[in-house]
Design a protein around this motif. Sequence first.
Motif, short mmCIF file in Angstrom:
data_model
loop_
_atom_site.label_atom_id
_atom_site.label_comp_id
_atom_site.label_asym_id
_atom_site.label_seq_id
_atom_site.Cartn_x
_atom_site.Cartn_y
_atom_site.Cartn_z
N ALA A 229 -9.66 5.05 -3.04
CA ALA A 229 -8.19 5.07 -2.96
C ALA A 229 -7.71 6.31 -2.20
O ALA A 229 -6.76 6.24 -1.41
CB ALA A 229 -7.59 5.05 -4.36
N ALA A 232 -8.31 5.76 1.44
CA ALA A 232 -7.30 4.83 1.97
C ALA A 232 -5.98 5.55 2.23
O ALA A 232 -5.30 5.29 3.23
CB ALA A 232 -7.09 3.68 1.00
N LYS A 236 -4.25 5.91 5.90
CA LYS A 236 -2.87 5.48 6.16
C LYS A 236 -2.07 6.62 6.80
O LYS A 236 -1.31 6.40 7.76
CB LYS A 236 -2.20 5.06 4.85
CG LYS A 236 -0.75 4.65 5.03
CD LYS A 236 -0.10 4.26 3.71
CE LYS A 236 1.37 3.88 3.93
NZ LYS A 236 2.04 3.50 2.67
N ILE A 272 -8.47 -5.27 -3.62
CA ILE A 272 -7.62 -4.10 -3.37
C ILE A 272 -7.72 -3.67 -1.91
O ILE A 272 -6.72 -3.30 -1.28
CB ILE A 272 -8.01 -2.93 -4.31
CG1 ILE A 272 -7.68 -3.31 -5.76
CG2 ILE A 272 -7.29 -1.65 -3.92
CD1 ILE A 272 -8.10 -2.28 -6.78
N THR A 273 -8.92 -3.75 -1.35
CA THR A 273 -9.11 -3.40 0.06
C THR A 273 -8.29 -4.32 0.95
O THR A 273 -7.60 -3.86 1.88
CB THR A 273 -10.60 -3.48 0.45
OG1 THR A 273 -11.34 -2.56 -0.36
CG2 THR A 273 -10.79 -3.11 1.92
N ARG A 275 -5.62 -6.05 0.14
CA ARG A 275 -4.19 -5.83 -0.09
C ARG A 275 -3.69 -4.59 0.65
O ARG A 275 -2.64 -4.60 1.30
CB ARG A 275 -3.92 -5.68 -1.60
CG ARG A 275 -2.43 -5.65 -1.93
CD ARG A 275 -2.23 -5.44 -3.42
NE ARG A 275 -2.61 -4.08 -3.80
CZ ARG A 275 -2.60 -3.63 -5.07
NH1 ARG A 275 -2.29 -4.45 -6.06
NH2 ARG A 275 -2.94 -2.40 -5.33
N GLN A 276 -4.45 -3.49 0.55
CA GLN A 276 -4.06 -2.26 1.25
C GLN A 276 -4.11 -2.45 2.77
O GLN A 276 -3.24 -1.96 3.50
CB GLN A 276 -4.99 -1.11 0.84
CG GLN A 276 -4.82 -0.65 -0.60
CD GLN A 276 -5.85 0.40 -0.98
OE1 GLN A 276 -6.96 0.44 -0.44
NE2 GLN A 276 -5.49 1.26 -1.92
N LYS A 279 -1.19 -4.56 4.20
CA LYS A 279 0.06 -3.78 4.14
C LYS A 279 0.09 -2.75 5.27
O LYS A 279 1.10 -2.60 5.97
CB LYS A 279 0.15 -3.07 2.78
CG LYS A 279 1.32 -2.09 2.65
CD LYS A 279 2.64 -2.83 2.61
CE LYS A 279 3.78 -1.91 2.18
NZ LYS A 279 4.06 -0.84 3.18
N LEU A 280 -1.01 -2.06 5.48
CA LEU A 280 -1.07 -1.05 6.54
C LEU A 280 -0.98 -1.69 7.92
O LEU A 280 -0.32 -1.16 8.82
CB LEU A 280 -2.37 -0.24 6.42
CG LEU A 280 -2.61 0.82 7.50
CD1 LEU A 280 -1.45 1.82 7.57
CD2 LEU A 280 -3.94 1.54 7.26
#
Length: 386
Positions: A229, A232, A236, A272-273, A275-276, A279-280
């Motif tokens: 996290a 990530a 970002k 989770i990967t 989803r992130q 979004k990015l």
Amino acid sequence: MVSVVVVAVGRRHGASASPVVIQRLSSPSSAAAPPENDGEAELKRMKSLFKSKPKTPVDLVRQTRDLLIYAERNAPDTREVKREDKMLELSKLLRELKSILYGNSETEPVSEACAQLTQEFFRENTMRLLIVCLPKLNLEARKDATQVVANLQRQAVHSRLIACDYLEKNLDLMDILVLGYENTDMALHYGAMLRECIRHQSVARYVLESEHVKKFFDYIQLPNFDVAADAAATFKELMTRHKSTVAEFLTKNYDWFFAEYNSKLLESTNYITRRQAIKLLGDMLLDRSNSGVMTRYVSSRDNLRILMNLLRESSKSIQVEAFHVFKLFAANQNKPPDIVSILLANRSKLLRLFADFKIDKEDEQFESDKAQVVREIAALEPQDHP
């Protein structure tokens, strides 16, 4: 004190004696303490003088630097007690530096003290020593050191961020910080430092142009959730803060970057990967600075295939984020023929999907975007391939 001594002085020829008083200064009574010699008095005076003189910010940084040099050169050995004392003193100094920069419950930071501390910190290699020696500190000292480094990136001296000047001459420190993600114990501390350092555009450019940027595709998927996290969050920051630098990087490195991004992040088996990552991706493509990159991205049939799969995810959050990227494909007025053919082949499925596509709260912009996408897909006409 004066003592009086009475003596009898005789006269010649048998005259009677008459008293004569002789006065003299006497020494103190035997009950009083003996006088101090000059050496003892001077020693007491010097001790009192040093005890009452507070350490300046410059003194604190210099003492910290000296102890960091000691920590770097001396590994644990038979003189363990001496080393423990010095490391304890180093921890105390780092806490004092943090207190000057952040203030405490009773006092606010003093700008002049912060400026003195900052100048001395970057005058020599204190930051390098602190980064190199961080694994040798205890947990609390690491936290304090991380906060000190973070704060110093924002301290202006004479309206200039001198931390940036220092880092531009010591960019190899970013190599240490990035590779810190490979050490679970150090990852969160080095990651926090790294995010603050890449606030400087020149430093962010160095990281982007180095081979290190490729490592983030793996760091984001590390099995340790906290480390993944944190990586990530740093990635970002790297891909969104300095817009002109990011646009230049993506333009030059489009092919390999998005090949990695798609295969390792958007098609990851980790929810989770994915989803992130989606979004990015939306944040990057919807930024005006990346308009050229966005046009190229939405002209790829492979990218469209991935986005359509993400639209079918069971996760509502992934669906919504995927929609924000998919709408760019639909809104492109210069769709390549193969993009049009894929959309036509899946038109009925897409229209059914969007008919039932709702989000938890009312959002006029979302509903407007969805209606526009539906109109674009419904109006598609077959195109002849060149």
